[in-house]
Design a protein around this motif. Structure first.
Motif, short mmCIF file in Angstrom:
data_model
loop_
_atom_site.label_atom_id
_atom_site.label_comp_id
_atom_site.label_asym_id
_atom_site.label_seq_id
_atom_site.Cartn_x
_atom_site.Cartn_y
_atom_site.Cartn_z
N MET A 58 0.92 -1.32 6.81
CA MET A 58 1.88 -1.75 5.65
C MET A 58 2.58 -3.10 5.63
O MET A 58 3.38 -3.03 6.60
CB MET A 58 2.77 -0.59 5.01
CG MET A 58 2.08 0.54 4.71
SD MET A 58 0.36 0.73 4.06
CE MET A 58 -0.26 2.22 4.54
N GLY A 86 4.41 -5.58 3.44
CA GLY A 86 5.31 -5.68 2.15
C GLY A 86 3.99 -5.06 1.04
O GLY A 86 4.00 -3.79 1.14
N ASP A 87 3.73 -5.77 0.29
CA ASP A 87 2.98 -5.33 -0.94
C ASP A 87 1.28 -5.49 -0.74
O ASP A 87 0.49 -5.28 -1.58
CB ASP A 87 3.18 -6.09 -2.37
CG ASP A 87 2.70 -7.37 -2.12
OD1 ASP A 87 2.24 -7.91 -0.79
OD2 ASP A 87 2.75 -8.30 -3.17
N LEU A 88 1.19 -5.30 0.46
CA LEU A 88 -0.28 -5.18 1.14
C LEU A 88 -0.60 -4.25 2.16
O LEU A 88 0.31 -3.98 3.17
CB LEU A 88 -0.75 -6.89 1.58
CG LEU A 88 -2.13 -7.11 1.86
CD1 LEU A 88 -2.74 -7.13 0.63
CD2 LEU A 88 -2.29 -8.44 2.63
N PRO A 123 -4.13 -4.16 -2.42
CA PRO A 123 -2.76 -4.26 -2.76
C PRO A 123 -2.10 -2.80 -2.65
O PRO A 123 -2.86 -1.75 -2.70
CB PRO A 123 -3.06 -4.46 -4.34
CG PRO A 123 -4.25 -5.15 -4.48
CD PRO A 123 -5.17 -4.52 -3.17
N TYR A 124 -0.96 -2.80 -2.48
CA TYR A 124 -0.29 -1.42 -2.05
C TYR A 124 0.14 -0.53 -3.36
O TYR A 124 0.80 -0.98 -4.29
CB TYR A 124 1.29 -1.69 -1.47
CG TYR A 124 2.02 -0.52 -0.79
CD1 TYR A 124 1.75 -0.17 0.23
CD2 TYR A 124 2.81 0.15 -1.70
CE1 TYR A 124 2.30 1.07 0.83
CE2 TYR A 124 3.32 1.13 -1.40
CZ TYR A 124 2.90 1.77 -0.05
OH TYR A 124 3.88 2.60 0.35
N LYS A 125 -0.71 0.35 -3.62
CA LYS A 125 -0.71 1.49 -4.53
C LYS A 125 -0.24 1.08 -5.74
O LYS A 125 0.87 1.20 -6.30
CB LYS A 125 0.50 2.41 -3.94
CG LYS A 125 0.16 3.22 -2.60
CD LYS A 125 1.50 4.04 -2.46
CE LYS A 125 1.12 4.89 -0.97
NZ LYS A 125 2.17 5.98 -0.63
N GLN A 126 -1.23 0.32 -6.28
CA GLN A 126 -1.34 -0.14 -7.86
C GLN A 126 -1.75 0.56 -8.89
O GLN A 126 -1.54 0.72 -10.04
CB GLN A 126 -1.68 -1.55 -7.96
CG GLN A 126 -0.94 -2.60 -6.94
CD GLN A 126 -1.35 -3.93 -7.23
OE1 GLN A 126 -2.41 -4.27 -7.70
NE2 GLN A 126 -0.46 -5.00 -6.59
#
Length: 255
Positions: free
Chosen positions: A131, A133-135, A153-156
């Motif tokens: 993980m 950041g947002d990726l 993308p992290y959990k969108q």
């Protein structure tokens, strides 16, 4: 301490692995708890898939699915990481699923079990899920070289395993099991299949993914070139590995 002599009945029964006093390969069933999986999907050349499928398997689509697993708590094996490259395939009239041309993992036990029991073409490698950041970033190294880099993308966007299964019937894994006798004669030539059981999903997310492949002679994922990037998935689940079945026996066919 008296030594045990292994009897013929002990040796010929199912589930036996060497060394006999400290077996390498675990017996079924094997429970995998809280595994984290990054699944990357993309389109490739249909002829590239067809070239990797052993007869009489037929391709189902032009989609490639790569699973990167963080196996956090499996029975027997202990924590390890794995990467499974899959393409849709069917044995007409018998079974449909996902054929694995390549698998890579960090566990010697998992490597031995996959090759000895399932016939999976497993090799030692270093898959990772991180993980950043947002990726969500997935990588696979072989020979100290990054063979695969994937991002999501992290959990969108929430999703379900049905969304993943609609792309490829990945839960049924098909493999070519090839084992020779010591004198070089073919001992086993089979198409085998196994289906995950008791799947308990904790969470599932999807979004547009990226897939980058780097050529490697010992990990030739580049033979399935990226033509169009599709959605990826990040999911956590528990599941059980149970005995599979023989779909096709080449030696019986030729006898």
């Amino acid at each position: 301490m008296a030594e045990r002599r292994w009897k013929r009945a002990d040796i010929v029964r199912g589930g036996v692995s060497t060394p006999l006093d400290a077996p390498m390969v675990p017996p079924f069933p094997i429970r995998f708890r809280d595994a984290a999986i990054l699944t990357l999907c993309y389109r490739t050349d249909p002829e590239a898939i067809a070239a990797l499928l052993p007869e009489p398997l037929e391709p189902l689509s032009d989609v490639v699915m790569i699973h990167l697993y963080d196996m956090r708590d499996p029975d027997w094996l202990g924590p390890y990481r794995e990467a499974n490259v899959m393409v849709g395939a069917e044995l007409p009239g018998i079974a449909a699923g996902a054929y694995s041309p390549w698998l890579f993992l960090s566990s010697d036990i998992g490597l031995a079990h996959g090759r000895e029991v399932h016939g999976q073409p497993k090799k030692l490698g270093c898959p990772r899920i991180e993980m950043r950041g947002d990726l969500i970033v997935g990588t696979l190294e072989r020979n100290g070289i990054a063979v695969l880099t994937g991002t999501l993308p992290y959990k969108q966007q929430r999703a379900d395993l049905a969304d993943l299964a609609a792309i490829l019937p990945f839960a049924t894994n098909i493999n070519l099991k090839a084992v020779d006798h010591i004198d070089g004669r073919p001992a086993i030539r089979q198409l085998t299949a196994r289906t995950l059981a008791d799947v308990q999903l904790a969470e599932c997310w999807r979004g547009p993914c990226t897939v980058e492949l780097r050529p490697n002679a010992q990990a030739p994922l580049h033979r399935l070139p990226v033509r169009e990037m599709l959605d990826g998935f990040f999911w956590r689940a528990s599941f059980t590995l149970v005995p599979g079945r023989v779909l096709h026996d080449y030696l019986e066919e030729s006898s």
